[in-house]
Write a protein that holds these residues in place. Sequence first.
Motif, PDB file in Angstrom:
ATOM      1  N   GLY A   1      38.221  34.525  31.973  1.00 28.87           N
ATOM      2  CA  GLY A   1      37.542  35.789  32.187  1.00 28.87           C
ATOM      3  C   GLY A   1      38.411  36.843  32.846  1.00 28.87           C
ATOM      4  N   SER A   2      37.849  38.040  32.958  1.00 28.06           N
ATOM      5  CA  SER A   2      38.532  39.184  33.548  1.00 28.06           C
ATOM      6  C   SER A   2      37.485  40.083  34.190  1.00 28.06           C
ATOM      7  CB  SER A   2      39.331  39.944  32.476  1.00 28.06           C
ATOM      8  OG  SER A   2      38.476  40.352  31.424  1.00 28.06           O
ATOM      9  N   LYS A   3      37.894  41.249  34.631  1.00 27.27           N
ATOM     10  CA  LYS A   3      36.981  42.185  35.278  1.00 27.27           C
ATOM     11  C   LYS A   3      35.668  42.306  34.510  1.00 27.27           C
ATOM     12  CE  LYS A   3      36.578  47.115  36.426  1.00 27.27           C
ATOM     13  NZ  LYS A   3      37.278  48.431  36.435  1.00 27.27           N
TER      14      LYS A   3
ATOM     15  N   ASP B   1      41.484  46.706  40.523  1.00 26.95           N
ATOM     16  CA  ASP B   1      41.690  45.936  39.284  1.00 26.95           C
ATOM     17  C   ASP B   1      42.949  45.073  39.289  1.00 26.95           C
ATOM     18  OD1 ASP B   1      39.421  47.179  38.401  1.00 26.95           O
ATOM     19  OD2 ASP B   1      40.339  48.190  36.690  1.00 26.95           O
TER      20      ASP B   1
ATOM     21  N   ASN C   1      38.271  43.474  42.501  1.00 30.70           N
ATOM     22  CA  ASN C   1      37.665  42.592  41.501  1.00 30.70           C
ATOM     23  C   ASN C   1      38.791  41.966  40.701  1.00 30.70           C
ATOM     24  OD1 ASN C   1      36.656  45.721  40.380  1.00 30.70           O
ATOM     25  ND2 ASN C   1      38.236  44.626  39.236  1.00 30.70           N
TER      26      ASN C   1
ATOM     27  N   GLU D   1      41.972  43.515  34.745  1.00 30.76           N
ATOM     28  CA  GLU D   1      41.611  43.854  33.376  1.00 30.76           C
ATOM     29  C   GLU D   1      42.391  42.972  32.406  1.00 30.76           C
ATOM     30  OE1 GLU D   1      39.453  45.498  31.879  1.00 30.76           O
ATOM     31  OE2 GLU D   1      38.954  47.426  32.807  1.00 30.76           O
TER      32      GLU D   1
ATOM     33  N   THR E   1      30.385  40.644  28.487  1.00 31.50           N
ATOM     34  CA  THR E   1      29.519  40.036  29.496  1.00 31.50           C
ATOM     35  C   THR E   1      28.086  40.522  29.336  1.00 31.50           C
ATOM     36  OG1 THR E   1      31.343  39.861  31.077  1.00 31.50           O
ATOM     37  CG2 THR E   1      29.119  39.750  31.975  1.00 31.50           C
TER      38      THR E   1
ATOM     39  N   GLY F   1      37.229  36.945  36.722  1.00 35.12           N
ATOM     40  CA  GLY F   1      36.587  38.228  36.992  1.00 35.12           C
ATOM     41  C   GLY F   1      36.255  38.469  38.444  1.00 35.12           C
TER      42      GLY F   1
ATOM     43  N   SER G   1      33.358  39.984  34.509  1.00 41.99           N
ATOM     44  CA  SER G   1      32.881  38.640  34.201  1.00 41.99           C
ATOM     45  C   SER G   1      32.607  37.884  35.486  1.00 41.99           C
ATOM     46  CB  SER G   1      33.944  37.901  33.379  1.00 41.99           C
ATOM     47  OG  SER G   1      33.686  36.517  33.344  1.00 41.99           O
TER      48      SER G   1
ATOM     49  N   PRO H   1      32.326  41.447  40.456  1.00 39.28           N
ATOM     50  CA  PRO H   1      33.074  41.575  39.207  1.00 39.28           C
ATOM     51  C   PRO H   1      33.533  42.986  38.881  1.00 39.28           C
ATOM     52  CG  PRO H   1      30.746  41.326  38.742  1.00 39.28           C
ATOM     53  CD  PRO H   1      30.906  41.117  40.219  1.00 39.28           C
TER      54      PRO H   1
END
Length: 455
Positions: free
Chosen positions: A302-304, A39, A289, A292, A388, A311, A306, A75
């Motif tokens: 976006g983030s994890k 992460d 990935n 967070e 998501t 992501g 996505s 992701p």
Amino acid sequence: MFPRQQIASLALSLFVGVLSVCADEAPARPNIVFILIDDMGCKDAGCYGATNFATPHVDRLASQGMRFTSAYAAPVCSPTRASLMTGKHPARVHITNFIPQIGRQLPTGKLIPPNFDHALSLHEKTLAESLHAGGYQNAMIGKWHLGEEQGPEYRPQNRGFDHVVLSQHHGIFNYFYPFVDQEKWPYAGPLPGKAGDYLPDRLTDEAIEFVRENRENPFFLYLSHWSVHGPYFAPEKLVAKYRERGLEERPAIYAAMMETVDNSVGRLMATLDELKLTDKTLFIFMSDNGGERITSMAPLRGSKGSLYEGGVRVPLVVRYPGVVPQGSTCDVPVISHDLFPTLLDVAGVTYDADQLDGVSIAGLLTGKQTSLDREALYWHFPHYWGSTRPCGAIRKDDWKLVEHFETGRCELYDLKSDPGEQHDLADDMPQQTSELRDSLAQWRKRVNAQMPTRP
């Protein structure tokens, strides 16, 4: 266009050619140290622009090797780990989401997500098994997360690793000693320690011990940290350091966790220096990935979880003295399953490139190649994760298309001018959108990707 097998042979020839020129510095079978962080956001190291985190060791690794600016993963974690171990796209091996603890129900919505595999198939030959056949001693230390709960045959001890420490499932561990609930997870350890010991430090202790014990022969060390995954805990002294710099509590803890994984990198680099193994070792640093929401991927979106850039874009640094140019950067898009054929090329182990989705980046590492013979990069996430919804994506050159399976709606972005994916061009460029959508659909058929269904 050359067949994939010929492309792989060309990449290997380029790599071997550089090794022959640098024969005094580079061994035929280098050691491999692969540190995978959980992460970590693509902007969380100083060499990638971070200002709140102290990562001097990762930064030094980048100054001594190559930093990738367009490296990608899945992701979420298990799909990336499956791709690293097989060289195949997660959709092909039917591991498209994180593997949950037995009994845990994953979210559903308007669509029913596919029943993806909850363990890496025993029919897949892992990277460790291939390297072992090539004469390597292999260690897996930390997080496996490829189905160990399903039975002993799925655990890393039986997938090509000679030495395994703390293979356990997320949710049944602590960052401070004792690290694992032995009643719920009896085969994971125990990992020896004492009160106050911190998990990243102890995992690094085990990794260093493995390096010392195997310094006379080629080895593959896969140090897969649980950090910087939540829950967020770090030694109070480090947390206080970042509080004093003005960070709020949770960001201060996260910054302290980043410093501990950076220290892990530094300790391993120092060990290789001490044992005079630095010039004989390919060193890789990567995240599984995107980060967070506790961290920032700005300006990426976006983030994890996505399929937007935040992501799936990850840090990737590779060092191999005398082979990989110092202080270099590579802007060519690469993805996690490319590392399987790359490491086998480096190790001189043969493989059938036509059976893989990954493409060897050995030529990029030497600087002898400036591109890869690949049509596009693809992602497949037919699941629900936070905000998501089930979706897929394709990147071809600088064009990125995201397709939403619930509605059929597509978004189109030009990553060169709009890396933050803020300006959807799908309505303005219908032909480009249609072509990329068709390519994505054709690819799903080729890899037999599992799709969500309607109730």
